[in-house]
Design a protein around this motif. Structure first.
Motif, PDB file in Angstrom:
ATOM      1  N   CYS A   1      -6.817  -9.188  -3.992  1.00  0.00           N
ATOM      2  CA  CYS A   1      -5.940  -8.724  -5.067  1.00  0.00           C
ATOM      3  C   CYS A   1      -5.149  -7.516  -4.562  1.00  0.00           C
ATOM      4  O   CYS A   1      -5.669  -6.715  -3.789  1.00  0.00           O
TER       5      CYS A   1
ATOM      6  N   ALA B 146      -2.605  -4.389  -6.208  1.00  0.00           N
ATOM      7  CA  ALA B 146      -1.915  -3.709  -7.303  1.00  0.00           C
ATOM      8  C   ALA B 146      -0.680  -3.028  -6.728  1.00  0.00           C
ATOM      9  O   ALA B 146      -0.782  -2.064  -5.971  1.00  0.00           O
TER      10      ALA B 146
ATOM     11  N   PHE C 133       1.221  -7.448  -9.969  1.00  0.00           N
ATOM     12  CA  PHE C 133      -0.012  -7.767  -9.257  1.00  0.00           C
ATOM     13  C   PHE C 133       0.224  -8.974  -8.355  1.00  0.00           C
ATOM     14  O   PHE C 133       1.037  -9.843  -8.651  1.00  0.00           O
TER      15      PHE C 133
ATOM     16  N   ASN D  53       3.540  -7.180 -14.715  1.00  0.00           N
ATOM     17  CA  ASN D  53       2.621  -6.134 -15.175  1.00  0.00           C
ATOM     18  C   ASN D  53       1.981  -6.499 -16.509  1.00  0.00           C
ATOM     19  O   ASN D  53       1.020  -5.852 -16.928  1.00  0.00           O
TER      20      ASN D  53
ATOM     21  N   ASN E 283      -4.134   0.964  -7.086  1.00  0.00           N
ATOM     22  CA  ASN E 283      -2.912   1.684  -6.745  1.00  0.00           C
ATOM     23  C   ASN E 283      -3.146   3.142  -7.117  1.00  0.00           C
ATOM     24  O   ASN E 283      -3.294   3.483  -8.295  1.00  0.00           O
TER      25      ASN E 283
ATOM     26  N   MET F 254      -4.059   2.090 -11.434  1.00  0.00           N
ATOM     27  CA  MET F 254      -4.332   0.737 -11.898  1.00  0.00           C
ATOM     28  C   MET F 254      -5.273   0.046 -10.916  1.00  0.00           C
ATOM     29  O   MET F 254      -5.032   0.031  -9.711  1.00  0.00           O
TER      30      MET F 254
ATOM     31  N   ILE G 264      -7.421  -3.606 -10.073  1.00  0.00           N
ATOM     32  CA  ILE G 264      -7.496  -5.033 -10.351  1.00  0.00           C
ATOM     33  C   ILE G 264      -8.696  -5.614  -9.622  1.00  0.00           C
ATOM     34  O   ILE G 264      -8.945  -5.294  -8.460  1.00  0.00           O
TER      35      ILE G 264
ATOM     36  N   ALA H  91      -7.347  -6.383 -14.956  1.00  0.00           N
ATOM     37  CA  ALA H  91      -6.746  -5.088 -14.653  1.00  0.00           C
ATOM     38  C   ALA H  91      -7.372  -3.998 -15.509  1.00  0.00           C
ATOM     39  O   ALA H  91      -7.604  -4.193 -16.703  1.00  0.00           O
TER      40      ALA H  91
END
Length: 406
Positions: free
Chosen positions: A173, A175, A181, A196, A379, A384, A386, A403
């Motif tokens: 994944c 971010a 994503f 988003n 991030n 954020m 994920i 998320a």
């Protein structure tokens, strides 16, 4: 509330698109059948015209008489068919119209809802600790970095996986800085982009070989490792093209970047790639299936283990943390304060390790909807996070990603 409204509107949109597709297919099928019948009738009329021409050239009067009786019978049927088409309204023009049906309650949101709430400033006692020294000197000790107990992720949304894509096996994944994503699907070897709001946008790229891991690099580019191919590809997300390939002497499994370097890891050895001049530095003692970068330090996990290790960029081991709360460690990432987040696949949890590698805390578990976590990313600018997870929907399970806000 925002997510609920988004999901509701997305569901309404999906229903009307399904209805449109159904009615369009039905209309198209009827038109195809009608055209086929008319072509068959036209073919019969052409045959009668040919027969009539031949009769006038070669037939006797008796043959002409018998033949014309048959042609008359056939033309009567053709005339009746055309009359039936006109009588049954087959020649009328048909259009697909959209009848707008938006309730006043939904429209009133634009007029009545002025705010989602009010922001107030609440004053609490200061936590500033002052250590007195000489009268002309004082040291103010301020606790800037939160403790591990204060880390509590807030659920934002779950990525909405289209029905025809629910066989995903999410290997990594990402971010992105703009709030979007990306997920790396091992099942079909493809890189997928989501908005988003968690809505699928498009397939960015697909690979003939088996991708293992992905990370954001810089300037709309991501890096992907291609496992046994011993290759790492740098992909431009906007142009959907590979702009750089990096060939190494070892397997390419984990990958991480800070925009200046790439760290590509394997269980045999790892390599640092300088993105400015593409020079390589091999670190023989640094081994891991997944890797992360933070302030020039490198963090690794090995599948099936219960530990995380921290190294200097020179390959020197700084610390190793082993704990029974970590079972079958998989993905790894760090937040802006240096806390290490691990996808603990064996016990369906996300575990945070302190920056000094001495303590840990489980922040998400199966009770929070985490199941079979494999990939994780944060991030650091947006906070954020994920996490990949298995989702159950109407007695069916499929892979998605969730998320959170850190």
């Amino acid at each position: 509330m925002r997510k609920s409204i988004d999901d509701f509107l997305t569901n309404l949109e999906h229903k009307i698109l399904v209805d449109l597709e159904s009615k369009h297919s039905k209309l198209k099928s009827k038109m195809a059948i009608l055209v086929q019948q008319m072509e068959q009738m036209a073919s019969k009329i052409n045959e009668m015209q040919s027969d009539f021409t031949k009769m006038t050239e070669y037939a006797t009067e008796l043959q002409m008489y018998v033949g014309l009786r048959e042609i008359e019978k056939a033309t009567s049927q053709a005339t009746k068919y055309i009359d039936d088409l006109e009588r049954e309204d087959h020649f009328s023009e048909r259009n697909l119209d959209y009848i707008r049906n938006i309730t006043s309650k939904l429209q009133s949101i634009l007029q009545d809802v002025k705010s989602f709430g009010d922001i107030n400033i609440n004053t609490t006692p200061s936590t500033l600790r002052v250590k007195a020294g000489r009268k002309d000197q004082a040291q103010h000790l301020v606790q800037n970095i939160p403790g591990i107990e204060q880390i509590k992720p807030s659920l934002i949304r779950t990525l909405i996986i289209p029905k025809d894509m629910k066989s995903l096996h999410i290997k990594a994944c990402v971010a992105l800085p703009d709030g979007k994503f990306m997920v790396l699907d091992k099942n079909k070897n493809q890189l997928l982009l989501f908005s988003n709001n968690g809505i699928f946008i498009r397939k960015v790229f697909s690979f003939t070989s088996d991708p293992w891991d992905a990370c954001f690099v810089r300037n709309n580019t991501v890096a992907l490792t291609l496992g046994t191919e011993r290759l790492t590809a740098v992909v431009d997300v906007k142009k959907d093209i590979i702009i750089q390939t990096i060939k190494l002497s070892h397997y390419c499994k984990g990958v991480a970047s800070d925009g200046q370097i790439l760290v590509i890891s394997s269980v045999d050895e790892s390599t640092i790639v300088n993105l400015n001049d593409m020079s390589h530095t091999i670190l023989g003692g640094l081994k891991g299936n997944r890797v992360a970068l933070f302030q020039c330090n490198i963090y690794c996990t090995i599948f099936g283990g219960n530990k995380v290790s921290c190294y200097k960029s020179t390959g020197e081991l700084l610390w190793t943390f082993i704990n029974q709360d970590i079972i079958n460690s998989a993905g790894i990432t760090l937040d802006k304060n240096g806390f290490v987040y691990i996808a603990s696949n064996g016990n369906n949890s996300i575990v945070v390790v302190s920056p000094d590698g001495k303590t840990c805390k489980t922040i998400l578990s199966e009770d929070d909807g985490i199941k079979d976590p494999w990939a994780i990313d944060i991030n650091r600018e947006t906070g954020m996070m994920i996490v990949s997870s298995t989702i159950s929907d109407n007695s069916r399970s499929y892979c998605s990603a969730i998320a959170y806000k850190i």
